[in-house]
Design a protein around this motif. Sequence first.
Motif, PDB file in Angstrom:
ATOM      1  N   ASN A 175       7.697   7.148   2.998  1.00  0.00           N
ATOM      2  CA  ASN A 175       6.285   7.175   2.613  1.00  0.00           C
ATOM      3  C   ASN A 175       5.410   6.488   3.648  1.00  0.00           C
ATOM      4  O   ASN A 175       5.813   5.538   4.297  1.00  0.00           O
ATOM      5  N   ARG A 176       4.176   6.956   3.735  1.00  0.00           N
ATOM      6  CA  ARG A 176       3.235   6.336   4.676  1.00  0.00           C
ATOM      7  C   ARG A 176       2.823   4.944   4.217  1.00  0.00           C
ATOM      8  O   ARG A 176       2.486   4.105   5.023  1.00  0.00           O
ATOM      9  N   THR A 212       4.732   2.732   2.861  1.00  0.00           N
ATOM     10  CA  THR A 212       5.857   1.811   2.897  1.00  0.00           C
ATOM     11  C   THR A 212       5.632   0.801   4.022  1.00  0.00           C
ATOM     12  O   THR A 212       5.299   1.169   5.135  1.00  0.00           O
TER      13      THR A 212
END
Length: 158
Positions: free
Chosen positions: A104-105, A107
């Motif tokens: 995920n971006r 994260t």
Amino acid sequence: MSTAAVDYQTMNEIVLTVVLPLLAAFLLPLIGRFSVALARYTGPVVLIIALIQVYDVWREMTQPYMIALGGFAPPTGIVFYVDQLSLLFTALVLLMTLLLWPWNRDTSVRECSLTLLLAGAASGLALSGDLFNIYVFYELASVASFGLVAAIASRAAY
């Protein structure tokens, strides 16, 4: 169980399957200061390199062997016991970590670093040949897993 039949390349490949994820876990926050995207993709590259090394050792393996790191005897040094089952567990740990990598971006680099720390500790658990090192790698794995649970910051995590 023999130690003389192991060449240095095989010994280095076994050691690097544990050391590379641990080293990358500690370097990832430094890399993340310069480029967050590079830090997120460093982890999967390290895991793929470690998987290739496990495959190389698996392919060349003829019998189980023990590696005493640094030439120290088992009570005082780190001992890895390498057989097909320990290599299978190591490969499964690395593969599952690669498949479940936080892509995920949103994260954080901290979560990626803790994920690599958990993979390195679990690989060390699978390869460890004495009780003390099993304890050390278990402690590393528990610290990393506690950090990953706390990083969720939801009500269920507490």
